[in-house]
Enzyme design. Structure first.
Site, short mmCIF file in Angstrom:
data_model
loop_
_atom_site.label_atom_id
_atom_site.label_comp_id
_atom_site.label_asym_id
_atom_site.label_seq_id
_atom_site.Cartn_x
_atom_site.Cartn_y
_atom_site.Cartn_z
N GLY A 137 13.77 11.15 -16.72
CA GLY A 137 12.76 10.89 -15.68
C GLY A 137 13.33 10.67 -14.30
O GLY A 137 12.60 10.64 -13.31
N HIS A 190 -23.04 13.20 -4.28
CA HIS A 190 -23.41 12.05 -3.46
C HIS A 190 -23.76 10.88 -4.35
O HIS A 190 -24.45 11.06 -5.36
CB HIS A 190 -24.62 12.41 -2.59
CG HIS A 190 -25.10 11.24 -1.77
ND1 HIS A 190 -24.44 10.83 -0.63
CD2 HIS A 190 -26.15 10.39 -1.95
CE1 HIS A 190 -25.07 9.77 -0.13
NE2 HIS A 190 -26.12 9.49 -0.92
N ASP A 243 15.59 17.14 -4.85
CA ASP A 243 16.11 16.36 -3.71
C ASP A 243 17.49 16.80 -3.24
O ASP A 243 17.86 16.53 -2.10
CB ASP A 243 16.20 14.87 -4.09
CG ASP A 243 14.88 14.13 -3.97
OD1 ASP A 243 13.84 14.79 -3.84
OD2 ASP A 243 14.91 12.88 -4.03
N VAL A 285 19.09 -2.03 13.56
CA VAL A 285 19.86 -3.13 12.99
C VAL A 285 21.34 -2.81 13.17
O VAL A 285 21.79 -1.72 12.84
CB VAL A 285 19.50 -3.31 11.49
CG1 VAL A 285 20.44 -4.28 10.80
CG2 VAL A 285 18.05 -3.77 11.35
N GLY A 298 16.03 6.35 4.61
CA GLY A 298 16.10 7.72 4.13
C GLY A 298 17.02 7.83 2.93
O GLY A 298 17.65 6.84 2.53
#
Ligand code: FAD
Ligand code: NAI
Length: 461
Positions: free
Chosen positions: A40, A440, A308, A233, A268
């Site tokens: 996962g 609706h 990623d 920072v 990030g």
């Protein structure tokens, strides 16, 4: 040679496990190598799922504390942090073992260990050599760090530590006003922390539509989150009572120290490809370490990359779609991802969701556009639910009326955006959505009304 696979996937996150399952469905001999005990990846173990579990519990708590009285409901609601964390863990366990089940069902071999590429047809897993026709890299990302701010996951935490704090910090300082800062900042604020967000830019949520950014900032301030914009920072040191966070204006100067009990670093994430053997195998990366790909193919034939660790938004659904597309291409089929229609959602209250182009991007590209906007205060169901913050905004091409972007801030925005994703995938016009009957009273009517407003014929009060 112990085994020959059609595909060995390195990494068992959304990119890797979806690639593996699809490859199994297509009849390929596939193995997925993962270092973690559970499948996962970041998403299920320390990302999307545990964060949404805590967001849900704490949103319910806040609703009970703030809105019940106004709805005529009585009774006090409190929380037990230990039990809340246990419920989150249970959700994670259920889902990670669900992937294990799907692997078995689709004949995917799960190999626990650290995968290293030896060459285009060889992967080493902790000393064991595996042979394969294709390798898919799906090793994901890790938190980006800041000099002078050393993460220890107890007082100075990444998102991983922030998902398992054992007590509610009195003062939480968040470095970075992006998705993680706002989501996890919301969790701890709802539980009682005083939250300060220090953001380098003069706005939060970079990349989102400006109107949405501004409305979100107003709402978060109303929720008593403090913001220090255009500030960075420079270091965190221990102080008597906790931590002292040194900051200065982003442009330099104007120093200011801020006290905190816990500091969350979320500026990030960066691709994770440590010790993967990329250089030796000749796989090209860019300056920031992202693997260069063309339709998921890397610079080395037979080695692919998804999720990623490659370019594009760092989102689970983007990784999933790439994993599936890569498996299909390897199987000789037509795999494809439409990068113009990848939604982004921030799961705060209200939620914030976006797909396609922002108004600023259209202006910059010189694309003529029309805009329709509808506030939730004018939606009957939102009023009945006491959830009237926010609006829906739709951007359509001025000449063709094709929908080019959708931006929503409001309750259930993350679900509402799907309608605009489908519309955009089918290259629908704003009139197509405007003329589609919506039930609706539902909040989906706000999307329809925004589409009607593109032509100026919105009807609800
Ligand atoms: P990952 O999920 O990172 O998986 C990569 C896996 O590869 C890891 O399990 C790692 O252990 C393994 N690995 C790495 N190297 C090796 C190796 N050499 N050998 C074996 N295994 C290896 N996205 C959303 O879309 N929605 C959200 O709500 C959301 N919430 C998030 C919340 C947080 C706090 C964080 C941190 C992220 C969130 N994300 C969210 C982002 C999302 O988690 C990622 O975009 C997604 O997990 C990427 O999937 P991936 O498969 O590319 O990589
Ligand atoms: P982010 O990119 O969303 O936000 C980082 C923020 O930090 C930006 O606003 C940036 O301007 C700021 N920043 C950078 N350097 C700084 C500095 N030195 N001082 C102060 N501010 C600084 O990254 P974040 O929040 O860490 O999330 C990482 C990734 O995880 C994102 O790419 C996101 O896509 C993914 N994610 C997605 C979620 C979702 O889809 N709901 C939830 C959580 C994470």
């Amino acid at each position: 040679m112990s085994d020959t696979y059609d595909i060995i996937i390195i990494g068992g996150g959304p990119g890797g496990y979806n690639c593996a399952i699809r490859a199994g469905q297509l009849g390929l001999k596939v193995a997925c190598v993962e270092t973690r005990k559970t499948l996962g990846g970041t998403c299920l173990n320390v990302g999307c799922i545990p964060s949404k579990a805590l967001l849900h519990s704490t949103e319910m708590l806040e609703t009970a504390q703030q809105d019940f009285e106004g709805m005529g409901l009585t009774g006090e609601v409190g929380f037990d942090l230990k039990k809340m964390m246990a419920a989150k863990e249970k959700t994670v366990e259920g889902l990670t073992s669900g992937i294990e089940y799907l692997f078995n069902k689709n004949k995917v071999e799960h190999i626990t260990g650290f995968g290293k590429i030896v060459d285009a047809t060889t992967v080493d897993v902790d000393g064991k050599t595996l042979k394969t026709k294709n390798i898919v890299i799906a090793t994901g990302s890790e938190v980006a760090t800041l000099p002078g701010v050393d993460i220890n996951e107890t007082t100075i935490v990444s998102s991983t530590g922030a998902l398992e704090l054992s007590k509610v910090p009195g003062k939480l300082l968040v470095i970075g006003g992006g998705v993680i800062g706002l989501e996890l900042g919301s969790v701890w604020r709802r539980l009682g922390s005083e939250v300060t967000v220090v953001e380098y830019l003069d706005h939060i949520m970079p990349g989102m539509d400006n109107e949405v950014q501004k409305q979100a900032l107003r709402i978060f301030k109303k929720q008593k989150v403090k913001f220090e914009l255009s500030r960075k920072v420079t270091g965190v040191t221990k102080s008597k009572g906790g931590l002292k966070v040194a900051t200065e204006a982003s442009a330099g100067g104007k120093p200011k120290d801020i006290d905190a009990d816990v500091v969350l670093v979320c500026i990030g994430r960066r691709p994770f490809t440590n010790n993967l053997g990329l250089d030796a195998a000749g796989v090209k990366t860019d300056k920031r370490g992202f693997i260069e790909t063309d339709h998921y193919k890397t610079s080395v034939p037979g080695i692919w990359a998804v999720g990623d660790c490659t370019h594009g938004p760092m989102l689970a659904h983007k990784a999933e779609d790439e994993g599936v597309a890569a498996a299909e291409l390897i199987a000789g089929k037509a795999g494809h991802v439409n990068y113009d229609v990848i939604p982004g959602v921030v799961y705060t209250a209200p939620e914030i969701a976006s797909v396609g182009k922002t108004e600023e991007e259209l202006k910059e590209a010189g694309i003529p556009y029309k805009k329709g906007k509808f506030p939730f205060t004018a939606n009957s169901r939102a009023r009945a639910n006491h959830q009237t913050d926010g609006f829906v905004k739709i951007l359509a091409h001025a000449e063709t009326d094709e929908i080019l972007g959708g931006h929503i801030i409001g309750a259930n925005a993350g679900d509402l955006i799907a309608e605009l994703c489908v519309a955009m995938e089918f290259r629908a016009s704003s009139e197509d959505v405007a003329r589609t009957c919506h039930a609706h009273p539902t909040i989906t009517e706000a999307v329809r009304q925004a589409a009607m407003d593109v032509e100026g014929w919105t009807m609800q009060m």
